[in-house]
Design an enzyme around this catalytic site. Structure first.
Site, mmCIF file in Angstrom:
data_model
loop_
_atom_site.group_PDB
_atom_site.id
_atom_site.type_symbol
_atom_site.label_atom_id
_atom_site.label_comp_id
_atom_site.label_asym_id
_atom_site.label_seq_id
_atom_site.Cartn_x
_atom_site.Cartn_y
_atom_site.Cartn_z
ATOM 1 N N GLU B 55 0.806 -1.219 0.000
ATOM 2 C CA GLU B 55 0.000 0.000 0.000
ATOM 3 C C GLU B 55 0.837 1.266 0.000
ATOM 4 O OE1 GLU B 55 -0.308 -2.529 2.146
ATOM 5 O OE2 GLU B 55 -2.230 -3.444 1.623
ATOM 6 N N PHE B 80 -5.472 -0.524 6.094
ATOM 7 C CA PHE B 80 -4.184 -0.587 5.374
ATOM 8 C C PHE B 80 -3.931 0.705 4.593
ATOM 9 C CE2 PHE B 80 -6.141 -4.955 5.076
ATOM 10 C CZ PHE B 80 -5.572 -5.405 6.248
#
Lengths: 269, 310
Positions: B55, B80
């Protein structure tokens, strides 16, 4: 190609780095001096850019992912004409256009704000991807530090650049083998560097990072690659100033006025 | 009552936008089936990029794409996409006020059975302190669509927080970033809610009406910048404020309301939200009840406020 001119530019850059850091009283001489030839070759020979039109959409772009080496970039930008040389003496001072780490909002010619290691590399990938979507001729150049390779984000970015076959992306590794706390191999070993980049799907060249011909040659070869290219530039931290060369103590300490005078004498020779 | 998941509304809005705006690109981190960005990927494969389970790098790529004139939508699960990426959002995106749109789904504890690792109840607080960031928590699918379109018109980073569960459709009026709206008026107490909690607030209002208590319900989708005028008006016109959110009571809507009113119109405020704790596995309904962020808990807060007990 005018090698003599590039060498003169490199020398002028080294002088400016020492002068501005002495004036600022803080900053990072070691890693600034180790990447002088790389940045000089990019701004004065390799990259297509227009100092009088910094936002030219088709320009090549340079991202200093190891943002603490900004004195070198600021010198190259000033010598290119992005802003007046007189600004260099304001480095790190309140109200200066030259912040302690590169800030795209204050400094003409800075493509993106950096300073947090690892982040500039992903941004460079995004720029390369954008150029590819739009079928632009732009090439994206990015400079990483060797200690920076310890950041996990670097390897995420490396993986994605290879996955998306960003052949318009050329990275330099300023491999001076030192970081703040000591030798890179003692703090957190990064070897085998070449194998790591090859196994991540990059074309890899290894050069003397202070040799102008080798830098230019590697960049030319990268242009014809079908993969992203990593140029491992073996360098000397503090290059050009004998008492700084290879000394970890000079990572993040500015020279005093006396030390600066001594350094400038050496650079003149 | 019709129900739609806000993530479904997001997926559809992206398709609409993709057809009219060629600068829209979409990035996801191996969650495209769940965030619904997969629908965009199917129609516009040349403008969709999957970054795998990475991410932070995805957020950096979005910054780079925005610097070349693209309008990147970055999606993942809230926990996330907002927290793993946090310093990248701060330094690569917010510092330079880059035009990156962060749309994260599966926020709050209503994600349910997956448990605490997947239940983001800190994201609003984390992102709210970042300069240049705009934060929107839509109450339903209609508002989600409007928020997505408004985010494209807005220059700069925007975080839109979406859920996994199906939300009832409640909103009809125009959406404007920074503006809250009174959905049901009343004079006794104001309930200020965002996201799924707007529905819970309306349920509480119905029950309270039967008991002779007339509360005002305000839908406050924009957490930052907060609608100060609306807050001051509610503080002046009703006897107190109850905030309701599917987030920690630290850092989110309740904090934003308290910060504003303590400075401009000191008012008694009770916060409904997670009380400085992580969630657990369970169904969404069970979890809202267990952590006291349902309509019953809102009602209790209203009672205590009317009786003068904090």
């Amino acid at each position: 190609m005018d090698i003599a001119n590039l060498k003169a530019k490199a020398k002028a850059t080294r002088r400016l780095i020492i002068e501005m850091l002495a004036e600022a009283g803080s900053g990072h001489p070691g890693g600034s001096l180790s990447c002088v030839e790389i940045i000089t070759c990019l701004y004065f020979h390799i990259m297509r850019h227009r100092p009088e039109e910094p936002d030219w959409p088709d320009r090549d772009r340079f991202i200093l992912s190891k943002g603490h080496s900004c004195p070198t970039l600021y010198s190259a930008l000033a010598l290119s004409g992005y802003f007046d040389l007189s600004h260099l003496k304001t480095l790190r001072k309140l109200g200066s256009i030259l912040q302690g780490h590169p800030d795209m909002l204050t400094t003409p010619g800075i493509e993106v704000s950096t300073g947090s290691l690892g982040q500039g590399f992903s941004i460079a990938g995004g720029m390369a991807l954008s150029a590819r979507i739009d079928k632009k001729p732009s090439r994206i150049y990015v400079l990483l530090g060797d200690g920076e390779m310890q950041e996990g984000q670097v390897w995420e970015a490396a993986m994605s650049a290879a996955h998306y076959r960003l052949s318009n992306l050329t990275a330099f590794l300023d491999y001076n083998r030192l970081q703040i706390d000591g030798r890179v191999e003692d703090i957190m070993a990064v070897e085998p560097v070449r194998l790591k980049w090859e196994s991540f799907g990059w074309d890899v060249a290894e050069i003397d990072g202070h040799n102008i011909l080798e830098i230019i040659d590697a960049c030319e070869k990268a242009k014809s690659s079908s993969k992203p290219s990593m140029i491992i530039a073996n360098t000397i931290k503090g290059k050009g100033v004998s008492f700084m060369e290879g000394k970890v103590e000079w990572h993040g300490v500015a020279p005093t006025k006396e030390e600066a005078e001594k350094a400038l004498l050496e650079i003149e020779i | 009552m019709d129900k739609i998941a806000t993530r479904d509304a997001y997926g559809k809005a992206l398709l609409e936008l993709g057809r009219i705006n060629k600068d829209i690109v979409v990035l996801d981190a191996d969650t495209s089936a769940s965030t619904r960005t997969g629908w965009f990927a199917k129609e516009f494969p040349e403008r969709f990029f999957n970054f795998g389970i990475a991410e932070a790098n995805m957020m950096g790529y979005a910054a780079g794409l925005s610097l070349s004139g693209k309008i990147p939508f970055v999606s993942s699960f809230a926990v996330f996409g907002a927290l793993r990426t946090y310093e990248v959002i701060r330094t690569s995106v917010c510092w330079s006020n880059l035009n990156v749109k962060i749309v994260l789904t599966h926020a709050g504890i209503s994600v349910g059975e997956d448990g605490p690792s997947h239940q983001s109840v800190e994201d609003i607080g984390a992102l709210r302190v970042l300069p240049n960031m705009t934060i929107i928590v839509p109450a339903d699918g209609i508002e989600t669509r409007k928020a997505i379109f408004a985010a494209v018109e807005h220059k700069g980073p925007v975080y839109i927080r979406l859920g996994r569960a199906k939300f009832p459709l409640l909103t009809e009026a125009d959406f404007k970033i920074g503006k809250a709206r009174i959905i049901e008026d009343g004079k006794d107490v104001t309930i200020i809610a965002c996201g799924l909690m707007v529905f819970e607030a309306l349920k509480a209002r119905e029950d309270l009406l039967k008991e002779g208590i007339n509360v005002r319900v305000v839908n406050m989708p924009t957490i930052k910048p907060i609608d100060r005028e609306m807050l001051i008006a509610c503080a002046e016109e009703t006897k107190g404020i109850v905030t309701a959110e599917e987030h920690s009571i630290i850092g989110g809507l309740g904090s934003a309301v308290s910060e504003c009113l303590s400075e401009y119109k000191p008012t008694l405020i009770k916060k409904i939200g997670l009380k400085d704790t992580f969630g657990i596995s369970g169904t969404p309904e069970e979890l809202l009840k267990k952590f006291e962020i349902d309509s019953d808990s809102i009602k209790k807060a209203v009672y205590s406020m009317l009786n003068g007990k904090p």
